[in-house]
Design a protein around this motif. Structure first.
Motif, PDB file in Angstrom:
ATOM      1  N   PRO A  21     -11.911   1.306   0.614  1.00  0.00           N
ATOM      2  CA  PRO A  21     -11.569   2.251  -0.446  1.00  0.00           C
ATOM      3  C   PRO A  21     -11.563   3.691   0.058  1.00  0.00           C
ATOM      4  CG  PRO A  21     -13.826   1.491  -0.700  1.00  0.00           C
ATOM      5  CD  PRO A  21     -13.228   0.704   0.430  1.00  0.00           C
TER       6      PRO A  21
ATOM      7  N   PRO B 127      -5.119   4.350  -0.539  1.00  0.00           N
ATOM      8  CA  PRO B 127      -5.915   3.121  -0.513  1.00  0.00           C
ATOM      9  C   PRO B 127      -5.209   2.068   0.350  1.00  0.00           C
ATOM     10  CG  PRO B 127      -5.653   3.900  -2.753  1.00  0.00           C
ATOM     11  CD  PRO B 127      -4.754   4.729  -1.893  1.00  0.00           C
TER      12      PRO B 127
ATOM     13  N   ALA C  12      -3.935   6.318  -7.823  1.00  0.00           N
ATOM     14  CA  ALA C  12      -4.840   5.951  -6.740  1.00  0.00           C
ATOM     15  C   ALA C  12      -5.484   7.183  -6.105  1.00  0.00           C
ATOM     16  CB  ALA C  12      -4.070   5.178  -5.673  1.00  0.00           C
TER      17      ALA C  12
ATOM     18  N   TRP D 213      -7.821   3.920   9.182  1.00  0.00           N
ATOM     19  CA  TRP D 213      -7.041   4.087   7.961  1.00  0.00           C
ATOM     20  C   TRP D 213      -5.717   4.717   8.359  1.00  0.00           C
ATOM     21  CZ3 TRP D 213     -12.260   4.345   7.812  1.00  0.00           C
ATOM     22  CH2 TRP D 213     -12.912   3.720   6.755  1.00  0.00           C
TER      23      TRP D 213
ATOM     24  N   TYR E 243       0.792  -1.233   0.000  1.00  0.00           N
ATOM     25  CA  TYR E 243       0.000   0.000   0.000  1.00  0.00           C
ATOM     26  C   TYR E 243       0.822   1.278   0.000  1.00  0.00           C
ATOM     27  CZ  TYR E 243      -3.749  -3.232   1.018  1.00  0.00           C
ATOM     28  OH  TYR E 243      -4.645  -4.263   0.958  1.00  0.00           O
TER      29      TYR E 243
END
Length: 100
Positions: free
Chosen positions: A71, A66, A28, A57, A21
């Motif tokens: 998402p 992301p 992205a 997150w 990631y």
């Protein structure tokens, strides 16, 4: 619903995100966190029910890329006050050096 932004060491965030990631793909969508929050590296936690754990997150360099938490969308941006969804343009193939 509450949004909490926690500051964490950048190295810990990179370790948490992992190589799948971070760095983020060039095209992205990213959630840019309001600089007034004063946190550039850490976590954004969204809790929808009092007393229940939320969803976290990772936040790095002022953006949420992301990741496995879900998402990065307009819906997420609406939950985090002052945040903005950004979708970087795809890279220009004429500006990308050839792979040797």
């Amino acid at each position: 619903m509450t949004a909490t932004i926690l500051e964490l060491p950048r190295d810990d965030v990179i370790a948490g995100l992992g190589p799948d990631y971070w760095p983020a793909r060039l095209d992205a969508p990213l959630l840019r966190i309001d600089p007034a929050a004063g946190v550039t590296d850490g976590a954004v936690i969204i809790s929808t029910s009092p007393g229940r754990p939320g969803v976290m997150w990772w936040l790095i360099d002022g953006v949420v890329p992301p990741q496995a938490a879900g998402p990065v969308t307009e819906e997420l941006a609406a939950l985090v006050p002052g945040s903005v969804l950004e979708v970087p343009p795809p890279p220009d193939p004429e500006q990308t050096p050839p792979i040797q």
